[in-house]
Design a protein around this motif. Structure first.
Motif, PDB file in Angstrom:
ATOM      1  N   ALA A 129       0.844  -1.195   0.000  1.00  0.00           N
ATOM      2  CA  ALA A 129       0.000   0.000   0.000  1.00  0.00           C
ATOM      3  C   ALA A 129       0.876   1.242   0.000  1.00  0.00           C
ATOM      4  O   ALA A 129       1.979   1.242   0.560  1.00  0.00           O
ATOM      5  N   PRO A 130       0.406   2.321  -0.642  1.00  0.00           N
ATOM      6  CA  PRO A 130       1.192   3.563  -0.647  1.00  0.00           C
ATOM      7  C   PRO A 130       1.476   4.032   0.782  1.00  0.00           C
ATOM      8  O   PRO A 130       0.578   4.075   1.631  1.00  0.00           O
ATOM      9  N   LEU A 131       2.717   4.354   1.046  1.00  0.00           N
ATOM     10  CA  LEU A 131       3.126   4.811   2.367  1.00  0.00           C
ATOM     11  C   LEU A 131       2.742   6.279   2.529  1.00  0.00           C
ATOM     12  O   LEU A 131       3.117   7.126   1.718  1.00  0.00           O
ATOM     13  N   LEU A 132       2.004   6.585   3.585  1.00  0.00           N
ATOM     14  CA  LEU A 132       1.522   7.937   3.821  1.00  0.00           C
ATOM     15  C   LEU A 132       2.581   8.765   4.541  1.00  0.00           C
ATOM     16  O   LEU A 132       3.441   8.232   5.254  1.00  0.00           O
ATOM     17  N   PRO A 133       2.539  10.079   4.383  1.00  0.00           N
ATOM     18  CA  PRO A 133       3.486  10.947   5.101  1.00  0.00           C
ATOM     19  C   PRO A 133       3.346  10.786   6.608  1.00  0.00           C
ATOM     20  O   PRO A 133       2.247  10.599   7.140  1.00  0.00           O
ATOM     21  N   GLY A 134       4.464  10.850   7.292  1.00  0.00           N
ATOM     22  CA  GLY A 134       4.482  10.665   8.735  1.00  0.00           C
ATOM     23  C   GLY A 134       4.693   9.232   9.175  1.00  0.00           C
ATOM     24  O   GLY A 134       4.903   8.984  10.367  1.00  0.00           O
ATOM     25  N   GLN A 135       4.643   8.284   8.233  1.00  0.00           N
ATOM     26  CA  GLN A 135       4.855   6.876   8.556  1.00  0.00           C
ATOM     27  C   GLN A 135       6.342   6.611   8.802  1.00  0.00           C
ATOM     28  O   GLN A 135       7.175   6.880   7.941  1.00  0.00           O
ATOM     29  N   ARG A 136       6.670   6.108   9.956  1.00  0.00           N
ATOM     30  CA  ARG A 136       8.046   5.735  10.254  1.00  0.00           C
ATOM     31  C   ARG A 136       8.267   4.300   9.808  1.00  0.00           C
ATOM     32  O   ARG A 136       7.442   3.409  10.068  1.00  0.00           O
ATOM     33  N   ILE A 137       9.385   4.083   9.123  1.00  0.00           N
ATOM     34  CA  ILE A 137       9.686   2.760   8.586  1.00  0.00           C
ATOM     35  C   ILE A 137      11.121   2.399   8.919  1.00  0.00           C
ATOM     36  O   ILE A 137      11.962   3.253   9.222  1.00  0.00           O
ATOM     37  N   SER A 138      11.371   1.116   8.881  1.00  0.00           N
ATOM     38  CA  SER A 138      12.719   0.563   8.998  1.00  0.00           C
ATOM     39  C   SER A 138      12.944  -0.311   7.768  1.00  0.00           C
ATOM     40  O   SER A 138      12.140  -1.200   7.480  1.00  0.00           O
ATOM     41  N   VAL A 139      14.020  -0.044   7.050  1.00  0.00           N
ATOM     42  CA  VAL A 139      14.242  -0.754   5.795  1.00  0.00           C
ATOM     43  C   VAL A 139      15.732  -1.026   5.632  1.00  0.00           C
ATOM     44  O   VAL A 139      16.582  -0.205   6.009  1.00  0.00           O
ATOM     45  N   TYR A 140      16.032  -2.195   5.109  1.00  0.00           N
ATOM     46  CA  TYR A 140      17.411  -2.584   4.811  1.00  0.00           C
ATOM     47  C   TYR A 140      17.662  -2.256   3.346  1.00  0.00           C
ATOM     48  O   TYR A 140      17.108  -2.898   2.449  1.00  0.00           O
ATOM     49  N   ALA A 141      18.477  -1.222   3.080  1.00  0.00           N
ATOM     50  CA  ALA A 141      18.625  -0.681   1.734  1.00  0.00           C
ATOM     51  C   ALA A 141      20.094  -0.485   1.395  1.00  0.00           C
ATOM     52  O   ALA A 141      20.976  -0.563   2.249  1.00  0.00           O
ATOM     53  N   ARG A 142      20.327  -0.225   0.132  1.00  0.00           N
ATOM     54  CA  ARG A 142      21.658   0.082  -0.391  1.00  0.00           C
ATOM     55  C   ARG A 142      21.705   1.574  -0.701  1.00  0.00           C
ATOM     56  O   ARG A 142      21.003   2.053  -1.589  1.00  0.00           O
ATOM     57  N   VAL A 143      22.502   2.316   0.048  1.00  0.00           N
ATOM     58  CA  VAL A 143      22.564   3.767  -0.062  1.00  0.00           C
ATOM     59  C   VAL A 143      23.738   4.157  -0.952  1.00  0.00           C
ATOM     60  O   VAL A 143      24.839   3.618  -0.818  1.00  0.00           O
ATOM     61  N   LYS A 144      23.484   5.091  -1.853  1.00  0.00           N
ATOM     62  CA  LYS A 144      24.529   5.580  -2.750  1.00  0.00           C
ATOM     63  C   LYS A 144      24.447   7.100  -2.849  1.00  0.00           C
ATOM     64  O   LYS A 144      23.418   7.703  -2.554  1.00  0.00           O
ATOM     65  N   SER A 145      25.534   7.678  -3.288  1.00  0.00           N
ATOM     66  CA  SER A 145      25.571   9.112  -3.545  1.00  0.00           C
ATOM     67  C   SER A 145      25.310   9.353  -5.020  1.00  0.00           C
ATOM     68  O   SER A 145      25.979   8.759  -5.872  1.00  0.00           O
ATOM     69  N   PRO A 146      24.336  10.198  -5.388  1.00  0.00           N
ATOM     70  CA  PRO A 146      24.061  10.444  -6.811  1.00  0.00           C
ATOM     71  C   PRO A 146      25.227  11.149  -7.475  1.00  0.00           C
ATOM     72  O   PRO A 146      25.901  11.984  -6.867  1.00  0.00           O
ATOM     73  N   ILE A 147      25.471  10.790  -8.714  1.00  0.00           N
ATOM     74  CA  ILE A 147      26.587  11.349  -9.482  1.00  0.00           C
ATOM     75  C   ILE A 147      26.045  12.416 -10.417  1.00  0.00           C
ATOM     76  O   ILE A 147      25.083  12.189 -11.154  1.00  0.00           O
ATOM     77  N   GLY A 148      26.672  13.595 -10.394  1.00  0.00           N
ATOM     78  CA  GLY A 148      26.275  14.677 -11.280  1.00  0.00           C
ATOM     79  C   GLY A 148      27.120  14.695 -12.535  1.00  0.00           C
ATOM     80  O   GLY A 148      28.338  14.912 -12.478  1.00  0.00           O
ATOM     81  N   LEU A 149      26.526  14.432 -13.674  1.00  0.00           N
ATOM     82  CA  LEU A 149      27.232  14.449 -14.945  1.00  0.00           C
ATOM     83  C   LEU A 149      27.093  15.821 -15.599  1.00  0.00           C
ATOM     84  O   LEU A 149      26.026  16.431 -15.577  1.00  0.00           O
ATOM     85  N   ARG A 150      28.158  16.295 -16.212  1.00  0.00           N
ATOM     86  CA  ARG A 150      28.160  17.607 -16.831  1.00  0.00           C
ATOM     87  C   ARG A 150      28.075  17.548 -18.353  1.00  0.00           C
ATOM     88  O   ARG A 150      28.048  18.570 -19.000  1.00  0.00           O
ATOM     89  N   GLY A 151      28.062  16.384 -18.936  1.00  0.00           N
ATOM     90  CA  GLY A 151      27.999  16.276 -20.381  1.00  0.00           C
ATOM     91  C   GLY A 151      26.647  16.692 -20.930  1.00  0.00           C
ATOM     92  O   GLY A 151      25.604  16.494 -20.292  1.00  0.00           O
ATOM     93  N   GLN A 152      26.638  17.284 -22.104  1.00  0.00           N
ATOM     94  CA  GLN A 152      25.392  17.694 -22.724  1.00  0.00           C
ATOM     95  C   GLN A 152      24.591  16.464 -23.141  1.00  0.00           C
ATOM     96  O   GLN A 152      25.119  15.499 -23.653  1.00  0.00           O
ATOM     97  N   GLY A 153      23.292  16.549 -22.924  1.00  0.00           N
ATOM     98  CA  GLY A 153      22.411  15.460 -23.295  1.00  0.00           C
ATOM     99  C   GLY A 153      22.321  14.350 -22.267  1.00  0.00           C
ATOM    100  O   GLY A 153      21.605  13.376 -22.484  1.00  0.00           O
TER     101      GLY A 153
END
Length: 336
Positions: A129-153
């Motif tokens: 079910a869609p998780l509503l705002p304010g819902q506290r959750i515990s999840v085992y996830a893989r966290v990454k840092s987003p990479i900013g690309l500067r190339g056109q397109g």
């Protein structure tokens, strides 16, 4: 008489845009607001005969800013405690804003003690079910840092994630999700209205593709769209019309405003209260609800800012030129 000087709000807005552009592009280390102050002082002291060229130069600076990397207005945080890429990370946090189910996954913004994370939960055929705002959750996830690309397109993933109000990205499976307690959130009522409208559209006796298009236009939710409809929309070149933007909010505001003006003028109270004031208040309320119900995306937030300034001027019986409202709508989100 010399040429009429633009309103001070336009000059301040253009100075902010040019200052942020200079702060992002020049090699000297200075806060973008310092450059904005320098540009603003130059604009205020320029002669009226030279003001036109100055405004054009500031507009060019704004265009440069919009095409360049956003200046860092705050120091970078250290997220090394969350970026443990050995096997996974245990995240405990609270859902912020709306969650977006789409093609076997659900995306949401999770606020943890260390950072805000754009979390993608793959359902893999399981009912979630869609998780509503304010819902506290515990999840085992893989966290990454987003990479900013500067190339056109290419898509700058880092700027895309920042526009969603997050600093990191993470992926997880629905099997690794545990629901905890629920707290109160400002987003709870808009989320409930969003899901109520989505359920109402999906329950109507209509074709499946018609329901999917109506849901995308009214709520910004594309979970009812299948691959066949998505390919057909992309092939016809009209897929962008289903992306909720300022155009949709502007059409809603205009429709509500003129309808309320007409109906209130015909009512017995039309002579007691100015119809334009009633229509402006009603249209402003509709604009706020629509913006929150569709997730307060940057495009609709900018349009809401313009509508608030224009409709607010009608409420206090002060005419605000549209150019001034557009100037503030361009400068305030960028400075934020």
């Amino acid at each position: 008489q010399g040429p009429m000087l633009p309103h001070v709000s336009i000059r301040i807005a253009l100075a902010l845009m040019a200052g942020i552009a200079l702060g992002a592009g020049l090699p000297w280390q200075a806060h973008p607001w310092v450059w904005a102050l320098v540009v603003l002082l130059c604009v205020l002291r320029v002669q009226p005969s030279r003001l036109r060229n100055t405004v054009i130069a500031l507009l060019i600076g704004g265009l440069v800013m919009s095409m360049s990397e956003r200046a860092q207005l705050e120091t970078e945080r250290n997220y090394s405690a969350l970026l443990d890429d050995r096997e996974g990370d245990l995240l405990v946090g609270e859902v912020e804003g709306l969650s977006w189910p789409w093609a076997g996954r659900q995306q949401l913004r999770l606020r943890t003690s260390g950072a805000r994370i754009w979390l993608t939960i793959y359902t893999e055929g399981a009912e979630l079910a869609p998780l509503l705002p304010g819902q506290r959750i515990s999840v085992y996830a893989r966290v990454k840092s987003p990479i900013g690309l500067r190339g056109q397109g290419t898509v700058n993933r880092r700027r895309e994630v920042m526009a969603k109000g997050a600093q990191l990205v993470a992926t997880a499976s629905a099997e690794d999700l545990t629901l905890l307690s629920r707290t109160w959130s400002w987003w709870l009522l808009p989320a409930q209205i969003h899901h109520w409208a989505l359920d109402l559209i999906s329950s109507r006796p209509a074709r499946k593709h018609g329901q999917a298009i109506a849901a995308a236009l009214a709520t910004g939710d594309r979970s009812l769209m299948d691959d066949k409809l998505s390919r057909a929309l992309r092939a016809s070149g009209i897929a962008h019309l289903l992306a909720v933007s300022g155009m949709h909010l502007g059409a809603l505001v205009a429709l509500v405003f003129f309808c309320v003006v007409r109906l209130w003028s015909l009512s017995p109270w039309g002579q007691l209260i100015e119809p334009r004031a009633v229509a402006a208040g009603t249209a402003l309320l509709a604009a706020v609800l629509f913006t929150l119900m569709t997730g307060a995306r940057p495009s609709t937030a900018r349009a809401l800012l313009v509508a608030s300034l224009v409709l607010g001027g009608i409420l206090i019986d002060r005419r605000l030129p549209l150019l001034h409202a557009l100037a503030w709508a361009a400068a305030l989100p960028v400075s934020y």
